[in-house]
Design an enzyme around this catalytic site. Sequence first.
Site, PDB file in Angstrom:
ATOM      1  N   HIS A 265      -3.492   0.768  -1.285  1.00  0.00           N
ATOM      2  CA  HIS A 265      -3.683   1.816  -0.287  1.00  0.00           C
ATOM      3  C   HIS A 265      -5.151   2.051   0.027  1.00  0.00           C
ATOM      4  O   HIS A 265      -5.487   2.590   1.075  1.00  0.00           O
ATOM      5  CB  HIS A 265      -3.025   3.123  -0.741  1.00  0.00           C
ATOM      6  CG  HIS A 265      -3.685   3.779  -1.905  1.00  0.00           C
ATOM      7  ND1 HIS A 265      -3.388   3.466  -3.212  1.00  0.00           N
ATOM      8  CD2 HIS A 265      -4.648   4.731  -1.958  1.00  0.00           C
ATOM      9  CE1 HIS A 265      -4.120   4.202  -4.010  1.00  0.00           C
ATOM     10  NE2 HIS A 265      -4.897   4.982  -3.286  1.00  0.00           N
TER      11      HIS A 265
ATOM     12  N   GLU B  22     -13.269   9.652 -10.402  1.00  0.00           N
ATOM     13  CA  GLU B  22     -12.184  10.626 -10.352  1.00  0.00           C
ATOM     14  C   GLU B  22     -12.546  11.821 -11.228  1.00  0.00           C
ATOM     15  O   GLU B  22     -12.971  11.652 -12.378  1.00  0.00           O
ATOM     16  CB  GLU B  22     -10.882  10.004 -10.838  1.00  0.00           C
ATOM     17  CG  GLU B  22     -10.400   8.849  -9.966  1.00  0.00           C
ATOM     18  CD  GLU B  22      -9.078   8.290 -10.447  1.00  0.00           C
ATOM     19  OE1 GLU B  22      -8.042   8.638  -9.850  1.00  0.00           O
ATOM     20  OE2 GLU B  22      -9.084   7.530 -11.420  1.00  0.00           O
TER      21      GLU B  22
ATOM     22  N   HIS C 253      -8.845  -1.850  -6.385  1.00  0.00           N
ATOM     23  CA  HIS C 253      -9.728  -1.118  -5.476  1.00  0.00           C
ATOM     24  C   HIS C 253     -11.153  -1.670  -5.465  1.00  0.00           C
ATOM     25  O   HIS C 253     -11.706  -2.003  -4.406  1.00  0.00           O
ATOM     26  CB  HIS C 253      -9.768   0.359  -5.848  1.00  0.00           C
ATOM     27  CG  HIS C 253      -8.438   1.027  -5.843  1.00  0.00           C
ATOM     28  ND1 HIS C 253      -7.374   0.577  -5.092  1.00  0.00           N
ATOM     29  CD2 HIS C 253      -7.980   2.127  -6.497  1.00  0.00           C
ATOM     30  CE1 HIS C 253      -6.332   1.368  -5.287  1.00  0.00           C
ATOM     31  NE2 HIS C 253      -6.675   2.311  -6.129  1.00  0.00           N
TER      32      HIS C 253
END
Length: 505
Positions: free
Chosen positions: A198, A236, A260
């Site tokens: 994504h 994060e 990613h």
Amino acid sequence: MTEHKQPATIVIFGASGDLTRRKLIPALFRLCRQNLLPAPFQVVGFAVTEWDTAEFRRQMRGGVDEFAREPFSEAEWQTFAERLHYTPGGFTEAADFAHLRQFLEATEGELSHRLYYLATPPRFFADIIAQLGAAGMAQDVYCETGSMAHVPGSAPGQTAWRRVIIEKPFGRDLASAQALNQAVHAVLAEHQIYRIDHYLAKETVQNILVFRFANTMFEPIWNRNYIDHVQITVAEAVDVGHRAGYYDQAGVLRDMFQNHLMQLLALVGMEPPASFDANAIRDEKVKTMRAVRPLTPTELANQTVRAQYEGYGATAGVVANSQTPTYAALELYIDNWRWQGVPFYLRSGKALAQKTSEIIIQFKRPPHIMFPVSLDGPLRSNYLALCIQPHEGFHQRFEVKVPGREIAMRPVDMDFHYDDAFVPDSVPEAYETLLLNALEGDATLFTRSDGIEAAWRVIDSVLQGWETDDAPPLTTYRPGSWGPAAADELLGRNGRFWRHGCLDT
């Protein structure tokens, strides 16, 4: 009529799970409201949970109420909900797949195209695809006579496609990724397979290609002659939370780097493709990842950092004395003409100071300063920050003269933000883009089999090296910090430091 406007069914395996409720159905609902989905379409949920269609619609309404990006009317929801169906079944049961086929054939009517979405735990990927093949549901249907089933007015040569979206993680190492590719290719052709990441659908990630190749001011200096190093950060702020059981088996390299960060490295480092075509773009990305230099045992000890945040071991679901890293930093090199000798620093971790994803292009310092000025510290160099999230945009830092009789310099920023330049919230959510592209047959933002394996070769070498005596020590860092001191030392020994170019302004 464009391909994605032709009738289609979207089948979601694992439809009772969190991904469907939180991401997939809200994304499909927004696409429906924008009139971007096929006409007509239906969404069929398939999972082991013993729901019926009414309960599926009720559960999905709860997800849309919670995660929809803008207000909607009851009429809009009812129009969409009428397209939702559900049939229970097991992912390894041939009889359940036979029933699913009968259900689809009974409900599709004029529908023919099918998009299968594997929103399940990875251990079911190969089983589901094998069952689709055994049930005769995986192959494209080619019309030779002009009367293709369920498609009125079809002409010879038309195809009712079958496509499969496979969620990450795709394997947990190179060997398992290769085995999964073999299992998938035993049933499906590569053009039918859409391996999802994504991150690639984020507008700012897609814009890297436009930024590089549509602006001639950057491409001539996008190389070893002008760039000192590249930093790629995906930080994060949250800890592992309820995912501790999964995360302790995966770790930060499998969870973030293999997909990613390696994809971001490929987009920054790739050569210009011959065309904006899915295979042309993916060819160049694979070439870049294949050129990443393998780490020797000595380099592994000196060019990698692994760490855990303090308190991780006490989290429910984490095994005693766990050696799983929640933070990693790597110094990698791409051995080709463009990038020879330029270090790429990659870092990612949990429980860090802020959530941010950014790429720093650090340019070389001027070779000589001719101005009669005194500088505090070393001569500053320009940098370009590609801000992926949360402050989507770009920042470019350069030196200017401070007004006055004396020659003095200070750095200033020139920036661009999506929310300033475009209508706020107009940037599509990643799953909206990915679902629509799969329906349109555009695989540009999906990973090809050789790309998956090329990324795993890089990360696998680090994973294997960390299990030997040459591994760097597993250090710790304080939650809410920017990671361990060893990561600062990784850059500091060459006079470099980590930047936060998207958080500084």
